[in-house]
Structure formats: structure tokens, C-alpha cells
Design an enzyme around this catalytic site. Structure first.
Site, PDB file in Angstrom:
ATOM      1  CG  HIS A  20      20.495  -9.272  -2.853  1.00 31.55           C
ATOM      2  ND1 HIS A  20      20.167  -7.989  -3.234  1.00 31.55           N
ATOM      3  CD2 HIS A  20      19.606  -9.607  -1.872  1.00 31.55           C
ATOM      4  CE1 HIS A  20      19.143  -7.562  -2.519  1.00 31.55           C
ATOM      5  NE2 HIS A  20      18.770  -8.531  -1.683  1.00 31.55           N
ATOM      6  CG  ASP A  23      18.049  -3.697  -5.280  1.00 35.88           C
ATOM      7  OD1 ASP A  23      18.648  -4.762  -5.527  1.00 35.88           O
ATOM      8  OD2 ASP A  23      17.034  -3.644  -4.577  1.00 35.88           O
ATOM      9  CD  GLN A  29      16.933  -4.343   0.415  1.00 38.68           C
ATOM     10  OE1 GLN A  29      16.944  -5.539   0.672  1.00 38.68           O
ATOM     11  NE2 GLN A  29      16.643  -3.895  -0.777  1.00 38.68           N
ATOM     12  CB  THR A  53      15.041  -4.930 -13.733  1.00 42.71           C
ATOM     13  OG1 THR A  53      15.856  -6.032 -14.046  1.00 42.71           O
ATOM     14  CG2 THR A  53      14.332  -4.415 -14.958  1.00 42.71           C
ATOM     15  CG  ASP A 135     -10.424  13.196  10.358  1.00 46.03           C
ATOM     16  OD1 ASP A 135     -10.785  12.038  10.628  1.00 46.03           O
ATOM     17  OD2 ASP A 135      -9.225  13.540  10.257  1.00 46.03           O
TER      18      ASP A 135
HETATM   19  C1  SPV Z   1      -5.536  11.347   7.665  1.00 49.89           C
HETATM   20  O1  SPV Z   1      -5.219  11.385   6.466  1.00 49.89           O
HETATM   21  O2  SPV Z   1      -6.691  11.199   8.055  1.00 49.89           O
HETATM   22  C2  SPV Z   1      -4.494  11.468   8.701  1.00 49.89           C
HETATM   23  C3  SPV Z   1      -3.299  12.285   8.454  1.00 49.89           C
HETATM   24  O3  SPV Z   1      -4.697  10.955   9.788  1.00 49.89           O
HETATM   25  S1  SPV Z   1      -3.638  13.848   9.064  1.00 49.89           S
HETATM   26  O4  SPV Z   1      -4.833  14.358   8.387  1.00 49.89           O
HETATM   27  O5  SPV Z   1      -2.475  14.687   8.789  1.00 49.89           O
HETATM   28  O6  SPV Z   1      -3.870  13.750  10.504  1.00 49.89           O
HETATM   29 MG    MG Z   2      -6.701  10.413  10.095  1.00 47.57          MG
END
Ligand code: SPV
Ligand code: MG
Length: 363
Positions: A20, A23, A29, A53, A135
Site C-alpha cells: 500500500h 499516504d 485512512q 506520489t 433559489d
Molecule cells: C447551494 O449551493 O445551493 C447550497 C448551499 O445548497 S447553501 O447555499 O449554503 O444552502
Molecule cells: Mg442549494
């Protein structure tokens, strides 16, 4: 190997040597390494560690995919592999093909180490904002899917999609399959109900959390719907955003993992990372392996190394490319209005030659 813990497989094979990269001596891990050492001791097997690497995973992966052409399935599976292999996976927001290219190719060389982003976050906030919409899930799944596909078409790195609360469970199941078909690696859904509001508005926006039962059901149905073993569903816990406290956050995170979530995203709108770090400490007492993702938009002063030390696996810089582009575009538009010509504005713009040749004409 089906499980992150190789103990049973090693007992079955009883190898003389396990090889392995070194790292894993420290970091995420290191406990897996300890499991290997302990189980090899049962029959006198030997662990051989070769120097790792640095910077190979990102660049090597990208060059390899460029030469061979990546398939959706290859890309889909790559996020899970990166989470297992790296101390932390670094993700940046994208909202169109052009910023997909930036996310893909942005790199810095620091003391011989090449640093770049491991993957992309298709954000509901920046996808909506770039379309001039709020949004609030006003940009529907069909439009989101089309944008996602446009970004995937010109990039190779893995993508995590922000699917708000996942919608109706029945629709979420269809959407999981659509995302898998496109080659998306993971979806994050948040445990909220009612009209969608951005988390960073907090309690002011009258946001409501889902019940543990309903949200767990949505997760479990999504997991049943997925076709490939590699696709990941992250459950996003909004308890801290909604002032419900650490205990509620932990109870929910555990319930969601038990319902099948592959990872947890814990969100906060505080100016410091304290509550995120406290949650991580509590959750790590429950599980060392389940990946934790965070979005340090408000607690932006936190360094990646602090998140790694806490046991966080995925950091998402969730809105920065859009937030950087908007002021530059606004300034340029105002500059043209002020001067009644475009000469002065051109000083801060790419040359015409550069923009014409920015995107190569052949693949
Ligand atoms: C987004 O980027 O739409 C997210 C993160 O859901 S936040 O805007 O912080 O809710
Ligand atoms: Mg979002």
C-alpha cells in the site's frame, strides 16, 4: 472488496504481503492501516508501504481520462474512490460549461505539490441565480438536468448535485436514475419540507424540517432506486441551521445513515466552524467511516487542514465562481455606460483573440 474494512477478505486470502502507498500512515485512512496490521499479525503476514506520489490522483486521473475518453460510469464511480483514497476531497461550485472547464483545469503548483479541485458541485443557488431566478426550486428538474448535462459534456471530474429536498419520494427515485445515467456521482438532499428557501436565510425564512421518519423513507427509497453500486446519496442535516441543536443533528444523522445514506452533509450559517467541528466529533464517535461533507460559506476562515484534522471528508466551496463573476460583469457594464464607449472596459477583459481561442475547436 465490498467493504471499507478489509479484515474479513484478508483472513480469507491470508496473503504473505500487503502492499500500500504510505499516504495512509496518517490521516483519514490510518485506522484502516491499523486493521490491516492487526489482521496480518494473525499469520505473520507483512505490510509493505511504498512512497506515495503526491498530486497523482487528480492530474493522473485527468490525463488518463483525456486520453481514453471517460464513460459516465467511470466518472460516477470516481467520487467514492477519491473519498476513500484522499484525506479530503475538494469540490467547487459550477453552473455552466465554462465554469466546469475552470473547475476542471484550475491548478496551482506549491512547493512541488500540484493542487487542484477534485470535483464539482452543481449548486441550486448558483444554477438558479445564473438564470436570474431565486433559489426556491423555481428552476425545475428538467432545466437543472439540462444544465448538469451541459457541464458533464465538457468535463471529466466527478459531480455532486444539490437536489434541494429531493422533492416527492416518487420523483426522487426517478431523479436518482436520471443522475446516474448522466454520470453524476452523488446527490445531496436536505431534510426540509414546504416552500424551498436557501439555508443561509436560517430561521428568518420560516423553513421547516422534515420528520425523521419521512426523510429516512425518502433516503431508503432513493437507495433502492439506484442502479449502480457506486452512486452516493448524502443526507443533509439542517438542524444547526434551524436552531435545533447538536443532539437533534446527531440523532437525525444516525437515523439517515441507518436508512441507507452513504454520507452526511452538515450545514451551518455561523461565522466560526465551532458547531460543525462539535457535530463531527460527536458523529465520529458513532462512525469513523461514513463520509462527512461541509460547506464553509459563512465560516470561510477555516483552513482545509483544520477540517481534515476533524475527520471531514468533503469540502464544498459552494458559490464562489458565480459570486466572483457577477461583480466583474456589473463593473464592466457600468464602465461602458460611464464612458459611452468600450475602450476602457476592454482593459479588464480578455482579448478578442483569447476569447476566440479559449475553447478548442476539436476534442
Ligand atoms: C447551494 O449551493 O445551493 C447550497 C448551499 O445548497 S447553501 O447555499 O449554503 O444552502
Ligand atoms: Mg442549494
Amino acid at each position: 472488496q465490498e467493504d471499507v474494512n478489509p479484515t474479513e477478505l484478508l483472513r480469507e486470502l491470508k496473503p504473505d504481503f500487503v502492499v500500500h502507498g504510505n499516504d495512509w500512515v496518517q490521516g483519514a485512512q490510518s485506522h484502516i492501516r491499523q486493521w490491516v496490521i492487526d489482521v496480518l499479525a494473525e499469520w505473520g503476514g507483512e505490510l509493505v508501504e511504498v512512497p506515495y506520489t503526491k498530486g497523482l490522483s487528480g492530474l493522473g486521473q485527468q490525463n488518463m481520462v483525456r486520453q481514453t475518453g471517460g464513460t459516465p460510469e467511470w466518472r460516477l464511480a470516481s467520487l467514492r474512490r477519491l473519498i476513500q483514497a484522499k484525506d479530503m476531497v475538494r469540490i467547487i461550485e459550477v453552473h455552466n460549461g465554462l465554469c466546469g472547464l475552470i473547475a476542471e483545469s484550475a491548478a496551482v503548483d506549491l512547493n512541488g505539490e500540484r493542487r487542484e479541485f477534485d470535483g464539482m458541485w452543481e449548486s441550486s443557488l448558483t444554477d438558479s441565480t445564473s438564470k436570474g431566478k431565486p433559489d426556491t426550486s423555481a428552476v425545475d428538474v428538467t432545466s437543472r438536468t439540462s444544465t448538469i448535462d451541459q457541464i458533464l459534456e465538457v468535463t471529466h471530474k466527478p459531480m455532486i448535485v444539490d437536489a434541494d429536498n429531493g422533492g416527492l419520494t416518487e420523483h426522487f427515485c426517478f431523479n436518482v436514475r436520471t443522475l446516474e445515467r448522466l454520470g453524476v456521482s452523488a446527490v445531496i438532499i436536505e431534510d426540509k419540507v414546504g416552500p424551498k428557501r436557501n439555508s443561509l436565510f436560517g430561521q428568518d425564512a420560516g423553513q421547516q424540517q422534515d420528520t425523521i421518519e419521512e426523510f429516512s423513507y425518502k433516503i431508503s427509497q432513493g437507495k433502492k432506486a439506484q442502479v449502480t453500486p457506486h452512486f452516493m446519496i448524502f443526507a443533509r442535516v439542517e438542524s444547526l441551521i434551524l436552531g435545533q441543536g447538536q443532539e437533534d443533528a446527531l440523532t437525525r444523522a444516525i437515523a439517515y445513515v441507518e436508512a441507507g445514506a452513504d454520507g452526511i452533509m452538515i450545514h451551518s450559517k455561523e461565522k466560526t466552524p465551532d458547531e460543525i467541528l462539535e457535530f463531527t466529533k460527536n458523529f465520529r464517535a458513532y462512525s469513523k467511516e461514513i463520509p462527512i461533507a461541509v460547506v464553509p460559506s459563512t465560516y470561510a476562515s477555516v483552513y482545509e487542514k483544520e477540517l481534515i484534522a476533524a475527520g471531514i471528508n468533503v469540502v464544498i466551496y459552494a458559490n464562489h465562481l458565480l459570486r466572483a463573476a457577477f461583480p466583474a460583469m456589473k463593473k464592466t457594464a457600468e464602465n461602458i455606460l460611464q464612458n459611452e464607449r468600450c475602450l476602457e472596459a476592454a482593459e479588464n477583459c480578455m482579448s478578442i483573440k483569447e476569447i476566440l481561442t479559449l475553447i478548442p475547436e476539436s476534442v
